[in-house]
Design a protein around this motif. Structure first.
Motif, PDB file in Angstrom:
ATOM      1  N   VAL A   1      27.067  65.469  44.275  1.00  0.00           N
ATOM      2  CA  VAL A   1      27.345  64.899  42.962  1.00  0.00           C
ATOM      3  C   VAL A   1      26.536  63.619  42.794  1.00  0.00           C
ATOM      4  N   ASP A   2      25.833  63.516  41.683  1.00  0.00           N
ATOM      5  CA  ASP A   2      25.022  62.338  41.403  1.00  0.00           C
ATOM      6  C   ASP A   2      25.848  61.363  40.561  1.00  0.00           C
ATOM      7  N   TYR A   3      26.069  60.161  41.092  1.00  0.00           N
ATOM      8  CA  TYR A   3      26.869  59.198  40.311  1.00  0.00           C
ATOM      9  C   TYR A   3      25.991  58.124  39.681  1.00  0.00           C
TER      10      TYR A   3
ATOM     11  N   SER B   1      23.672  55.882  40.919  1.00  0.00           N
ATOM     12  CA  SER B   1      22.938  55.068  41.887  1.00  0.00           C
ATOM     13  C   SER B   1      22.938  55.698  43.281  1.00  0.00           C
TER      14      SER B   1
ATOM     15  N   TYR C   1      27.101  61.797  46.422  1.00  0.00           N
ATOM     16  CA  TYR C   1      28.066  62.079  47.478  1.00  0.00           C
ATOM     17  C   TYR C   1      28.442  63.549  47.434  1.00  0.00           C
TER      18      TYR C   1
ATOM     19  N   GLU D   1      31.027  66.677  47.601  1.00  0.00           N
ATOM     20  CA  GLU D   1      32.412  67.056  47.312  1.00  0.00           C
ATOM     21  C   GLU D   1      32.592  68.539  47.601  1.00  0.00           C
TER      22      GLU D   1
ATOM     23  N   ASN E   1      36.930  45.924  48.498  1.00  0.00           N
ATOM     24  CA  ASN E   1      35.773  46.715  48.086  1.00  0.00           C
ATOM     25  C   ASN E   1      35.994  47.371  46.721  1.00  0.00           C
ATOM     26  N   GLN E   2      37.072  46.983  46.037  1.00  0.00           N
ATOM     27  CA  GLN E   2      37.291  47.510  44.688  1.00  0.00           C
ATOM     28  C   GLN E   2      36.911  46.471  43.631  1.00  0.00           C
ATOM     29  N   GLN E   3      37.064  45.186  43.975  1.00  0.00           N
ATOM     30  CA  GLN E   3      36.708  44.145  43.012  1.00  0.00           C
ATOM     31  C   GLN E   3      35.744  43.111  43.597  1.00  0.00           C
TER      32      GLN E   3
ATOM     33  N   PRO F   1      32.070  44.575  45.114  1.00  0.00           N
ATOM     34  CA  PRO F   1      31.168  45.159  44.113  1.00  0.00           C
ATOM     35  C   PRO F   1      30.959  44.289  42.873  1.00  0.00           C
ATOM     36  N   PHE F   2      32.015  43.628  42.401  1.00  0.00           N
ATOM     37  CA  PHE F   2      31.910  42.991  41.085  1.00  0.00           C
ATOM     38  C   PHE F   2      32.064  41.474  41.123  1.00  0.00           C
TER      39      PHE F   2
ATOM     40  N   GLN G   1      29.325  50.267  48.566  1.00  0.00           N
ATOM     41  CA  GLN G   1      28.703  51.191  47.614  1.00  0.00           C
ATOM     42  C   GLN G   1      27.471  50.520  46.983  1.00  0.00           C
ATOM     43  N   PRO G   2      26.581  51.330  46.410  1.00  0.00           N
ATOM     44  CA  PRO G   2      25.365  50.747  45.829  1.00  0.00           C
ATOM     45  C   PRO G   2      25.615  49.709  44.734  1.00  0.00           C
ATOM     46  N   VAL G   3      26.799  49.682  44.131  1.00  0.00           N
ATOM     47  CA  VAL G   3      27.076  48.661  43.111  1.00  0.00           C
ATOM     48  C   VAL G   3      27.256  47.272  43.723  1.00  0.00           C
TER      49      VAL G   3
ATOM     50  N   GLY H   1      29.848  61.788  37.017  1.00  0.00           N
ATOM     51  CA  GLY H   1      29.526  61.354  38.368  1.00  0.00           C
ATOM     52  C   GLY H   1      30.723  61.357  39.300  1.00  0.00           C
TER      53      GLY H   1
ATOM     54  N   THR I   1      34.192  52.860  42.457  1.00  0.00           N
ATOM     55  CA  THR I   1      33.594  51.691  41.805  1.00  0.00           C
ATOM     56  C   THR I   1      32.237  52.057  41.201  1.00  0.00           C
TER      57      THR I   1
ATOM     58  N   THR J   1      31.523  54.903  39.754  1.00  0.00           N
ATOM     59  CA  THR J   1      31.642  55.721  38.542  1.00  0.00           C
ATOM     60  C   THR J   1      32.465  55.030  37.463  1.00  0.00           C
TER      61      THR J   1
ATOM     62  N   PRO K   1      40.481  51.936  41.189  1.00  0.00           N
ATOM     63  CA  PRO K   1      39.874  50.593  41.218  1.00  0.00           C
ATOM     64  C   PRO K   1      39.980  49.844  39.887  1.00  0.00           C
TER      65      PRO K   1
END
Lengths: 349, 223
Positions: free
Chosen positions: A82-84, A86, A89, A91, A291-293, A296-297, A328-330, B112, B164, B166, B192
């Motif tokens: 699956v392409d998200y 960036s 992964y 599935e 790793n959720q906020q 990444p952000f 993750q890439p983000v 995605g 995160t 997606t 998330p």
């Protein structure tokens, strides 16, 4: 101290020279860090960022996939990339046990055998393990495979409505892993430091399944697997995502876990102070950098502040610093660097 | 309340699908939601009352217990299975318009992202709350949401992401939807996500649990 010495010190209740660090990331992130730092491989990234990461022993099979199902993995599950945006992964795209109706159907399924593992390659991989790295070998996460083979909805409903089928599938998965791990542990006697036991029992704000189901289906096999590892002097690392506080006492008492990952402290019940207070004497916390906020952000300063918070909160307990699950890439490189730099600067014990 | 409807509500709450179903063990051999719904219709009870005083009551109870961590994913799935078994008997009444739902919600896991179960659980709670759900599945791009809205311009939209990587795709999807359908309400959810993120991307609502999302729908959109 070497990375291995740091882990062994913390495992034996002694004080390492600084808080150990670990690394979880997607391949995309690792490749990006290698490119940006001019590092030829992951090991060079570890050295650059002072990561005390583990050495994973390869356990390849003699042939890829499943002989009866072209294009499927060893369990007979077709995979889809699956392409998200960036990165990608994998599935599950098919569930070979989806239509199983009876226990006999389960037994008739062409289950893989540990005999198909290339143990010569395992030996080779064990020989290549650097003396300064912790050596990780052996895994057990059966309900994850169950869900891939059966489909998630049916898998969860089986726990209530089809206990015989659940027992049969879990029985096959346990047998495979027990027999495989026994051979791996025998082969790597004295060389393997740590094994991974995992099962995602937590959702974002509570358990995924009830404690009675965990008690009935999950813990007894985990205990047998952990006992096997312990009989070889191997330490138990445990992974469960999410809000899993309610099951931690049982993971400690029954499975006998030593390291708990990933401490998603933003999830209700996983607040760090409470975990330190209630379980800090009995378990090593691994992860805890959100790793959720944050990663990444957030900004690099947010990451630094969180690592400093962790150093303070976990000061009365034992903590291995790592992201809560795969980077993750983000996540900006600056945030990743900030996490490891802060430990090096302020994590001296 | 009619004892038959009470029994239907109980079967939904306990996940008792039909007579054959061995679960829950203490109701083994008894009629389930399937047989009871049929019997209720045969005895002249209205489809509307079976929905609102039977199925919705049972699903409301399970939704609240799920929110409060008193039951878990397997229990909700079994409850929904029992609800669906009864719902089969109500289908002709929905088709004829004799029974109206509160409205329609279009659901999808965003582009995605292949994670299905969270979105499905929310969909089940919505259906059990009296809403019609159009489930677009997983890996849903903006165009697919827009196409569904073309057919149902008064529907609301619910979207889900577990990763995160997606969840950031939600921003452009919300923008696309709002560009063409500025009045359509968009709800977002997934592990998330946060209220702040929902506000930032221009979504109308966020809930950490399905029951909260249903409460929002009922409060703002119920016909």
């Amino acid at each position: 101290m070497t990375p291995r010495e740091r882990w062994l010190a913390i495992l034996s209740g002694e004080r390492p020279d600084r808080i150990p660090t670990d690394y979880w990331a997607t391949d995309e992130v690792t490749r990006r860090l290698q490119r940006e730092f001019g590092c030829p491989d992951k090991e060079a990234v570890y050295t650059k960022l002072n990561i005390d990461g583990l050495y994973h022993v390869d356990v390849p099979r003699k042939f890829p996939g499943h002989p009866d199902f072209p294009g499927a993995d060893m369990w007979g599950v077709q995979k889809k990339l699956v392409d998200y945006g960036s990165g990608t992964y994998e599935e599950s795209a098919s569930h070979p046990l989806e239509s199983v109706l009876t226990v006999e159907d389960v037994h008739r399924y062409p289950w893989p055998s540990p005999d198909d593992v290339d143990f010569e390659a395992v030996k080779h991989s064990l020989r290549k393990a650097p003396a300064y790295r912790m050596v990780r070998c052996g895994e057990f996460e059966p309900f994850l495979t169950y869900c891939a083979m059966r489909g998630m909805e049916l898998s969860f409903m089986d726990l209530l409505a089809e206990p015989d089928i659940a027992d049969a599938i879990l029985g096959h998965l346990f047998d495979y892993h027990y027999r495989l791990n026994e051979r791996l542990f025998e082969l790597g006697k004295g060389q393997i430091d740590i094994m991974y036991i995992a099962e995602d029992l937590g959702a974002q704000s509570g358990l995924l399944m009830g404690l009675d189901q965990i008690e009935r289906y999950i813990l007894p096999n985990q205990k047998k697997m952990a006992d096997l590892a312990r009989s070889y002097g191997i330490h138990i690392f445990y992974h469960t995502d999410g809000s899993a506080r309610d099951v931690i006492p049982r993971l400690l008492d029954v499975t006998g876990i030593e390291i708990l990952n990933p401490i998603q402290w933003r999830c209700p019940g996983m607040e760090r102070e409470g975990l330190v207070r209630d379980f800090g004497k009995r378990v090593i916390f691994h992860g805890a950098v959100d790793n959720q906020q944050t990663l990444p952000f957030g900004t690099a300063d947010d990451v630094r502040a969180e690592v400093l918070d962790n150093i303070r909160i976990f000061s009365g307990a034992r903590w291995i610093c790592a992201p809560c699950h795969n980077l993750q890439p983000v996540t900006p490189t600056a945030n990743i660097v900030a996490m490891y730099e802060t430990i090096c600067e302020y994590g001296t014990l | 309340m009619n004892p038959l409807l009470e029994k239907i509500a109980l079967c939904v709450e306990r996940g008792k699908v039909n007579m054959k179903s061995p679960y829950p063990p203490d109701l083994k051999g008894q009629e389930g939601a399937d047989e009871l719904a049929k019997r209720a219709l045969d005895e002249g009870l209205s489809a509307k009352s079976i929905l609102s005083e039977g199925l919705m009551v049972g699903m409301q109870k399970i939704g609240v217990k799920f929110r409060d961590n008193k039951v878990f994913v397997p229990d909700v799935l079994m409850a929904a299975k029992a609800m669906n078994a009864a719902m089969e008997h109500l289908k002709p009444y929905f088709a004829s318009g004799e029974v109206q739902r509160k409205g329609t919600i279009i659901m999808g896991t965003v582009k995605g992202d292949l994670h299905d179960i969270g979105k499905k659980l929310v969909s089940m709670i919505f259906e059990g709350g009296g809403w019609e759900v159009i489930d677009l599945g997983v890996d849903v791009p903006a165009e697919k949401f827009l196409k569904a809205l073309q057919e149902r311009p008064t529907a609301a939209v619910g979207m889900s992401a577990l990763l995160t990587t997606t969840m950031i795709n939600m921003e452009s999807i919300v923008r696309e939807i709002k560009k063409t359908y500025p009045h359509v309400k968009v709800m977002v959810g997934g592990a998330p996500l946060t209220q702040d993120f929902a506000v930032k991307i221009g979504a109308d609502a966020y809930s950490p649990d399905p029951q909260g999302a249903l409460d929002y729908l009922n409060a703002t959109l119920a016909a």
